[in-house]
Design a protein around this motif. Structure first.
Motif, PDB file in Angstrom:
ATOM      1  N   GLN A  32       0.782  -1.232   0.000  1.00  0.00           N
ATOM      2  CA  GLN A  32       0.000   0.000   0.000  1.00  0.00           C
ATOM      3  C   GLN A  32       0.815   1.283   0.000  1.00  0.00           C
ATOM      4  O   GLN A  32       0.238   2.373  -0.081  1.00  0.00           O
ATOM      5  CB  GLN A  32      -0.941   0.003   1.211  1.00  0.00           C
ATOM      6  CG  GLN A  32      -2.047  -1.017   1.092  1.00  0.00           C
ATOM      7  CD  GLN A  32      -2.972  -0.694  -0.073  1.00  0.00           C
ATOM      8  OE1 GLN A  32      -3.574   0.365  -0.131  1.00  0.00           O
ATOM      9  NE2 GLN A  32      -3.065  -1.599  -1.028  1.00  0.00           N
ATOM     10  N   SER A  53      -0.002  12.168  -6.915  1.00  0.00           N
ATOM     11  CA  SER A  53       0.168  11.224  -8.013  1.00  0.00           C
ATOM     12  C   SER A  53      -1.134  10.460  -8.202  1.00  0.00           C
ATOM     13  O   SER A  53      -1.754  10.049  -7.212  1.00  0.00           O
ATOM     14  CB  SER A  53       1.294  10.232  -7.714  1.00  0.00           C
ATOM     15  OG  SER A  53       1.365   9.251  -8.749  1.00  0.00           O
ATOM     16  N   PRO A  54      -1.533  10.229  -9.461  1.00  0.00           N
ATOM     17  CA  PRO A  54      -2.731   9.428  -9.687  1.00  0.00           C
ATOM     18  C   PRO A  54      -2.544   7.965  -9.274  1.00  0.00           C
ATOM     19  O   PRO A  54      -3.517   7.228  -9.150  1.00  0.00           O
ATOM     20  CB  PRO A  54      -2.974   9.563 -11.194  1.00  0.00           C
ATOM     21  CG  PRO A  54      -1.660   9.951 -11.766  1.00  0.00           C
ATOM     22  CD  PRO A  54      -0.956  10.727 -10.700  1.00  0.00           C
ATOM     23  N   ALA A  55      -1.312   7.551  -9.013  1.00  0.00           N
ATOM     24  CA  ALA A  55      -1.028   6.172  -8.599  1.00  0.00           C
ATOM     25  C   ALA A  55      -1.346   5.933  -7.126  1.00  0.00           C
ATOM     26  O   ALA A  55      -1.414   4.791  -6.681  1.00  0.00           O
ATOM     27  CB  ALA A  55       0.435   5.827  -8.866  1.00  0.00           C
ATOM     28  N   ALA A  56      -1.537   7.029  -6.370  1.00  0.00           N
ATOM     29  CA  ALA A  56      -1.733   6.914  -4.921  1.00  0.00           C
ATOM     30  C   ALA A  56      -2.920   7.739  -4.452  1.00  0.00           C
ATOM     31  O   ALA A  56      -3.193   8.809  -5.003  1.00  0.00           O
ATOM     32  CB  ALA A  56      -0.465   7.375  -4.194  1.00  0.00           C
ATOM     33  N   GLY A  57      -3.574   7.260  -3.415  1.00  0.00           N
ATOM     34  CA  GLY A  57      -4.669   8.011  -2.817  1.00  0.00           C
ATOM     35  C   GLY A  57      -4.180   9.211  -2.040  1.00  0.00           C
ATOM     36  O   GLY A  57      -4.845  10.238  -1.966  1.00  0.00           O
ATOM     37  N   SER A  59      -0.386  11.461  -1.077  1.00  0.00           N
ATOM     38  CA  SER A  59       1.046  11.697  -1.277  1.00  0.00           C
ATOM     39  C   SER A  59       1.493  12.732  -0.257  1.00  0.00           C
ATOM     40  O   SER A  59       0.847  13.769  -0.116  1.00  0.00           O
ATOM     41  CB  SER A  59       1.320  12.204  -2.691  1.00  0.00           C
ATOM     42  OG  SER A  59       0.860  11.292  -3.647  1.00  0.00           O
ATOM     43  N   ASN A 100      -1.732   4.429   0.030  1.00  0.00           N
ATOM     44  CA  ASN A 100      -2.987   3.948  -0.558  1.00  0.00           C
ATOM     45  C   ASN A 100      -2.829   3.746  -2.065  1.00  0.00           C
ATOM     46  O   ASN A 100      -3.612   4.259  -2.870  1.00  0.00           O
ATOM     47  CB  ASN A 100      -4.154   4.891  -0.266  1.00  0.00           C
ATOM     48  CG  ASN A 100      -4.380   5.083   1.215  1.00  0.00           C
ATOM     49  OD1 ASN A 100      -4.051   4.228   2.029  1.00  0.00           O
ATOM     50  ND2 ASN A 100      -4.926   6.218   1.576  1.00  0.00           N
ATOM     51  N   LEU A 101      -1.768   2.998  -2.420  1.00  0.00           N
ATOM     52  CA  LEU A 101      -1.497   2.742  -3.843  1.00  0.00           C
ATOM     53  C   LEU A 101      -2.685   2.066  -4.503  1.00  0.00           C
ATOM     54  O   LEU A 101      -3.325   1.188  -3.916  1.00  0.00           O
ATOM     55  CB  LEU A 101      -0.250   1.867  -3.998  1.00  0.00           C
ATOM     56  CG  LEU A 101       1.061   2.522  -3.555  1.00  0.00           C
ATOM     57  CD1 LEU A 101       2.199   1.515  -3.617  1.00  0.00           C
ATOM     58  CD2 LEU A 101       1.375   3.741  -4.412  1.00  0.00           C
ATOM     59  N   LYS A 102      -2.945   2.439  -5.737  1.00  0.00           N
ATOM     60  CA  LYS A 102      -4.087   1.903  -6.474  1.00  0.00           C
ATOM     61  C   LYS A 102      -3.769   0.586  -7.174  1.00  0.00           C
ATOM     62  O   LYS A 102      -4.677  -0.155  -7.534  1.00  0.00           O
ATOM     63  CB  LYS A 102      -4.583   2.952  -7.455  1.00  0.00           C
ATOM     64  CG  LYS A 102      -5.079   4.187  -6.700  1.00  0.00           C
ATOM     65  CD  LYS A 102      -5.550   5.272  -7.594  1.00  0.00           C
ATOM     66  CE  LYS A 102      -6.014   6.444  -6.717  1.00  0.00           C
ATOM     67  NZ  LYS A 102      -6.326   7.598  -7.500  1.00  0.00           N
ATOM     68  N   GLN A 103      -2.473   0.298  -7.358  1.00  0.00           N
ATOM     69  CA  GLN A 103      -2.030  -0.960  -7.950  1.00  0.00           C
ATOM     70  C   GLN A 103      -0.538  -1.108  -7.694  1.00  0.00           C
ATOM     71  O   GLN A 103       0.124  -0.158  -7.283  1.00  0.00           O
ATOM     72  CB  GLN A 103      -2.302  -0.992  -9.454  1.00  0.00           C
ATOM     73  CG  GLN A 103      -1.516   0.049 -10.232  1.00  0.00           C
ATOM     74  CD  GLN A 103      -1.915   0.107 -11.697  1.00  0.00           C
ATOM     75  OE1 GLN A 103      -3.079  -0.005 -12.040  1.00  0.00           O
ATOM     76  NE2 GLN A 103      -0.938   0.270 -12.558  1.00  0.00           N
TER      77      GLN A 103
END
Length: 148
Positions: A32, A53-57, A59, A100-103
Motif C-alpha cells: 500500500q 500522483s494518480p497512482a496513490a490516494g 502523497s 494507498n497505492l491503487k495498484q
C-alpha cells in the motif's frame, strides 16, 4: 499556476526549479505504500509544499531521521530548497511517500508525479514529472551511473 511536463532523461524545469533523477521504488501486489525520490535545485530558493500522483490516494513529503537509536519517519508540511543548493530526496532521508497505492508499481513503468513548489513570492506552482519505477530493492541510483 503554470504546469511543466518534464521528461525522464532531461529532468523538469519550472521557474527556477530543476528536478533530476526522479524514481519510485517498485512494489509487490497488495503493498500500500512506497517512496518517490529525486534531486531538486532552486536557483533563487523555494519550498516544496506538496505532492500528488494518480497512482496513490495520498502523497506526503516525509522525513526520516534518527531519534536516539531509533530511525523515525514523519510527514512534514514544507521542505526548504535553499538557493543554488541541490536537495536530495533519497532513501533514509526526505522523500515523497505514496500511500494507498491503487495498484502494484512494476520496474520499468513510469508514474506521473506533481510537485507543488512555493516561490519567494508565495505563489505555488505545480511541476509535473514522470518518475521511473525501479526494482523494489533499489536504494540509490543505478551502479555506474555518471553524475555531475
Amino acid at each position: 499556476m503554470a504546469i511543466v511536463l518534464g521528461l525522464l532523461a532531461a529532468g523538469a524545469n519550472a521557474a527556477d526549479v530543476e528536478i533530476r533523477e526522479a524514481w519510485i521504488r517498485g512494489t509487490v501486489p497488495g503493498q500500500q505504500a512506497t517512496g518517490a525520490f529525486l534531486e531538486i535545485t532552486s536557483k533563487s530558493g523555494a519550498t516544496l509544499v506538496g505532492a500528488a500522483s494518480p497512482a496513490a490516494g495520498v502523497s506526503e513529503i516525509h522525513e526520516m531521521k534518527m531519534d536516539g537509536s531509533v530511525m523515525k519517519m514523519r510527514a512534514v508540511e514544507r521542505l526548504e530548497l535553499p538557493a543554488g543548493k541541490t536537495v536530495q530526496l533519497a532513501p533514509g532521508g526526505y522523500h515523497v511517500m505514496l500511500l494507498n497505492l491503487k495498484q502494484a508499481l512494476r520496474k520499468g513503468e513510469t508514474v506521473p508525479l506533481t510537485l507543488q513548489i512555493e516561490g519567494k513570492d508565495k505563489q505555488v506552482e505545480a511541476v509535473e514529472i514522470r518518475a521511473e519505477v525501479r526494482d523494489l530493492t533499489t536504494t540509490a541510483a543505478p551502479a555506474g551511473e555518471h553524475r555531475h
